[in-house]
Write a protein that holds these residues in place. Structure first.
Motif, PDB file in Angstrom:
ATOM      1  N   ALA A  16       0.012  -4.139  -1.872  1.00  0.00           N
ATOM      2  CA  ALA A  16       1.345  -3.640  -1.516  1.00  0.00           C
ATOM      3  C   ALA A  16       1.372  -2.119  -1.428  1.00  0.00           C
ATOM      4  CB  ALA A  16       2.369  -4.127  -2.533  1.00  0.00           C
ATOM      5  N   SER A  17       0.564  -1.442  -2.252  1.00  0.00           N
ATOM      6  CA  SER A  17       0.616   0.021  -2.287  1.00  0.00           C
ATOM      7  C   SER A  17      -0.632   0.688  -1.742  1.00  0.00           C
ATOM      8  CB  SER A  17       0.849   0.499  -3.733  1.00  0.00           C
ATOM      9  OG  SER A  17      -0.212   0.078  -4.564  1.00  0.00           O
ATOM     10  N   GLY A  18      -1.679  -0.072  -1.527  1.00  0.00           N
ATOM     11  CA  GLY A  18      -2.934   0.505  -1.049  1.00  0.00           C
ATOM     12  C   GLY A  18      -3.874   0.889  -2.165  1.00  0.00           C
ATOM     13  N   SER A  19      -3.335   1.410  -3.278  1.00  0.00           N
ATOM     14  CA  SER A  19      -4.137   1.747  -4.449  1.00  0.00           C
ATOM     15  C   SER A  19      -3.226   1.817  -5.666  1.00  0.00           C
ATOM     16  CB  SER A  19      -4.865   3.080  -4.260  1.00  0.00           C
ATOM     17  OG  SER A  19      -3.948   4.150  -4.199  1.00  0.00           O
ATOM     18  N   CYS A  20      -3.801   1.591  -6.841  1.00  0.00           N
ATOM     19  CA  CYS A  20      -3.059   1.658  -8.101  1.00  0.00           C
ATOM     20  C   CYS A  20      -3.986   2.175  -9.187  1.00  0.00           C
ATOM     21  CB  CYS A  20      -2.544   0.278  -8.523  1.00  0.00           C
ATOM     22  SG  CYS A  20      -1.273  -0.452  -7.483  1.00  0.00           S
TER      23      CYS A  20
END
Length: 273
Positions: A16-20
């Motif tokens: 959903a965010s590309g990276s975490c």
């Protein structure tokens, strides 16, 4: 590997965010950073994530698929349940087209109790699974054999498929993107899959939860070309809306109950006539 629900949720958050960061994932999932670190390591080993210091991101490549042996073990139970859900709905005495992929191989395994099937495929593994069944006739496409997974690809295979008009095509896919496109990695494989879609009265897609929002370079088709989607978990946003708009029936193969070895399913009916 077979991902547990927490790992699938972790994967969904990263997609959903590309990276975490590990801390962000720890807070979101309510488990320790050490647990998240182990989960990320496992998902990275399966090729679904890339690790960096203190976090995880999506794999950057849209041009190379996960190795066949990894794909064969990845989500094996989910693929088995999807295969059984599809087999429950395939009538005896019908014609089928099956393309390349570990998902369609799981479907083939679930079809071994059927009778009167005629199966056309460019997947040598599918042909091997079904060719010994007395109630099944298998027709194998000609063309270039891809050594890494025994798939038959190229224009010769596509031309072979154009001879047929079948009741149901069951296809696997590498990724379904949020714009509704179905994607894969190998141009020669895609050409055959596109022909398979065109030669079927109904098209059924087998795609486990990890295929949603997974990028790949080449467009095979769009959700509008699919009649039924079989998966192992309810699709994440925005896919329920896309499926409804495309009038695709979504069938979720549920985990078996503790005292039941069958695979119950849940149907989410679209508005396709």
């Amino acid at each position: 590997m077979t991902s547990n629900p927490r790992q699938l949720r972790l994967l969904s958050l990263v997609r959903a965010s590309g990276s975490c960061t590990l801390e962000q994932l720890s807070d979101a999932l309510g488990v320790s950073v050490q647990t998240i670190r182990r989960d990320v390591k496992r998902l990275a080993e399966a090729g679904l994530l890339l690790r960096f210091h203190g976090g995880a991101r999506l794999p950057g490549s849209t041009i190379e698929n996960i190795a066949y042996q990894q794909r064969a073990s990845l989500q094996a139970d989910a693929k088995r349940r999807i295969g059984e859900a599809i087999a429950q709905r395939v009538p005896d005495h019908c014609s089928l087209l099956l393309n390349i992929g570990t998902s369609t191989e799981a479907v083939a395994q679930a079809l071994t109790r059927h009778t009167g099937l005629r199966v056309i495929t460019n997947n040598m593994n599918v042909a091997y699974i079904l060719s010994g069944q007395p109630g099944c006739e298998v027709i194998l496409a000609g063309g270039s054999v891809r050594a890494r997974d025994h798939g038959i690809v190229g224009e010769a295979a596509a031309e072979f498929m154009r001879q047929f008009r079948v009741d149901i095509a069951v296809i696997g896919i590498s990724g379904i993107e949020a714009d509704g496109t179905l994607r894969d990695f190998d141009f020669q494989e895609v050409k055959v899959s596109q022909t398979i879609i065109a030669q079927a009265r109904e098209v059924w897609l087998a795609a486990d939860f990890t295929k949603f929002n997974r990028p790949a370079m080449i467009q095979v088709g769009r959700l509008e070309q699919i009649d039924r989607l079989f998966t192992d978990r309810p699709p994440p946003p925005p896919f329920p809306g896309l499926l409804n708009q495309a009038r695709v029936d979504c069938i979720v193969a549920n985990p078996p109950a503790a005292d039941d070895t069958s695979a119950p399913t849940t149907d989410f009916q679209g508005s396709r006539a």
